[in-house]
Motif scaffolding. Structure first.
Motif, PDB file in Angstrom:
ATOM      1  N   ASP A   1       0.817  -1.216   0.000  1.00 40.58           N
ATOM      2  CA  ASP A   1       0.000   0.000   0.000  1.00 40.58           C
ATOM      3  C   ASP A   1       0.850   1.265   0.000  1.00 40.58           C
ATOM      4  O   ASP A   1       0.318   2.369  -0.104  1.00 40.58           O
TER       5      ASP A   1
ATOM      6  N   VAL B   1     -10.532  -2.477  -3.038  1.00 41.39           N
ATOM      7  CA  VAL B   1      -9.557  -3.197  -2.223  1.00 41.39           C
ATOM      8  C   VAL B   1     -10.034  -3.297  -0.776  1.00 41.39           C
ATOM      9  O   VAL B   1      -9.960  -4.364  -0.146  1.00 41.39           O
TER      10      VAL B   1
ATOM     11  N   ALA C   1      -9.336   1.807  -4.758  1.00 41.75           N
ATOM     12  CA  ALA C   1      -9.056   1.775  -3.325  1.00 41.75           C
ATOM     13  C   ALA C   1     -10.277   1.289  -2.543  1.00 41.75           C
ATOM     14  O   ALA C   1     -10.150   0.512  -1.582  1.00 41.75           O
ATOM     15  N   LYS C   2     -11.460   1.719  -2.958  1.00 42.87           N
ATOM     16  CA  LYS C   2     -12.686   1.251  -2.305  1.00 42.87           C
ATOM     17  C   LYS C   2     -12.879  -0.247  -2.530  1.00 42.87           C
ATOM     18  O   LYS C   2     -13.302  -0.979  -1.630  1.00 42.87           O
TER      19      LYS C   2
ATOM     20  N   GLY D   1      -4.412  -1.776  -7.360  1.00 41.85           N
ATOM     21  CA  GLY D   1      -4.595  -2.118  -5.944  1.00 41.85           C
ATOM     22  C   GLY D   1      -4.291  -3.587  -5.724  1.00 41.85           C
ATOM     23  O   GLY D   1      -4.240  -4.387  -6.664  1.00 41.85           O
TER      24      GLY D   1
ATOM     25  N   LYS E   1      -8.786   5.356  -9.661  1.00 41.61           N
ATOM     26  CA  LYS E   1      -7.906   5.031  -8.536  1.00 41.61           C
ATOM     27  C   LYS E   1      -8.672   5.074  -7.217  1.00 41.61           C
ATOM     28  O   LYS E   1      -8.451   4.240  -6.330  1.00 41.61           O
TER      29      LYS E   1
END
Length: 323
Positions: A117, A260, A257-258, A137, A253
């Protein structure tokens, strides 16, 4: 190769049947109602919303478009635009990805999160981009441990002479050899029957895969070695990515992230449920109390990996510097 070309031709029809930017095609090896499947479906649905339809598409589950090897080649030429790939088999096509296939490279799953991360995850994604694949991700696939139908594995000598199925990557063959066993590369869908008939003595995987494939029916001993922590990636084709505006890239992006975060939460719940199911079915779990003997045996595996891909030396140093 013939299978790949046929699939590519079919997908080309899908990609160009509508708007070139809205008809993304996605590949996934997992079936419905699996953490990565749910996360990928959420990603592509939300991508359509946040880009006002400029990016959207369809996810094809269960590897119906071909193996991961096929899908990697299709992504590199641009006929698949997004996918959930395991980084394990990816090392045969993208040598830099072998960094996460080194046994005991991560201290635990949380350490893997901190590494990938952060800046190192961007560095690895940039390396992958040279091959036409970009990671947005890193999904959880838990830690992998050994299972067999003979005995608990508590120390490397317990594996002497035993045959273990491994993924198609020479690193894993070397890993088993370093522990005194025989690594046998084999397609995942062949493992159940091979365990049942004794073609192999055991295999290694995470609890959800062990449970969902019913391997626990033919391999009742699960030894928690945690020798591999191999993430999967939310990957996109650089051919498709580079066509997007900077605004759409930024929006995707955020959605990645959401996705992941969603997948990791679902994975934790699924992992606990899988263990409950197999324990109820009579599986014997045992902790490998001291993994030092296992990790110490991996020196030749690391040396071979660095010899084949020298940049891995700096990757290893960077990962080991992260607490």
């Amino acid at each position: 190769m013939k299978k790949t070309l046929i699939a590519s031709a079919a997908l080309a029809g899908l990609v160009f049947s509508g708007s070139a930017l809205s008809a993304w095609t996605g590949w996934n090896i997992h079936n419905k109602n699996y953490p990565i499947t749910d996360a990928l479906e959420s990603f592509i649905q939300n991508a359509e919303k946040v880009t006002d339809g400029r990016v959207g598409g369809t996810l094809y589950n269960g590897a119906v478009l071909g193996s991961q090897g096929d899908a990697i080649q299709m992504m590199r030429i641009g006929s698949i635009q997004f996918a959930g790939f395991s980084l394990g088999p990816m090392g045969t096509d993208i040598p830099e990805a072998n960094i996460v296939s080194l046994p005991f490279i991560f201290k635990n799953v949380d350490h893997m999160h901190r590494v990938l991360d952060g800046p190192f995850g961007d560095r690895l994604s940039d390396a992958m981009s040279k091959y036409g694949i970009k990671s947005l991700g890193w999904y959880d696939a838990g830690s992998r441990s050994f299972y067999n139908n003979t005995k608990p594995i508590t120390k490397p000598s317990d594996m002497k002479g035993m045959k273990f199925r491994v993924m198609n990557n020479e690193l894993y063959v070397g890993m088993i050899a370093a522990l005194g066993g025989n690594g046998t590369p084999m397609a995942f869908n062949e493992v159940y029957q091979s365990l049942k008939t004794g073609v192999v003595d055991g295999a290694e995987n995470n609890p959800p895969s062990y449970e969902s494939t019913n391997h626990y029916e033919v391999a009742k001993y699960y030894s928690l070695s945690h020798h591999l922590i191999i993430p999967e990636c939310l990957c996109v084709s650089t051919k498709a990515w580079d066509k997007l505006s900077s605004e759409d890239q930024a929006a995707l992006k955020v959605e990645a992230a959401k996705s992941v975060a969603m997948q990791r939460e679902l994975w934790a719940a699924r992992e606990a449920e899988s263990r409950r199911i197999v324990e109820k079915a009579g599986v014997t779990f045992n902790e490998v109390e001291d993994s030092t003997a296992f990790s110490n045996a991996m020196k030749p595996v690391y040396e071979q990996a660095i010899k084949a891909t020298p940049v891995l030396a700096s990757y290893i140093e960077e990962i080991q510097s992260i607490d």
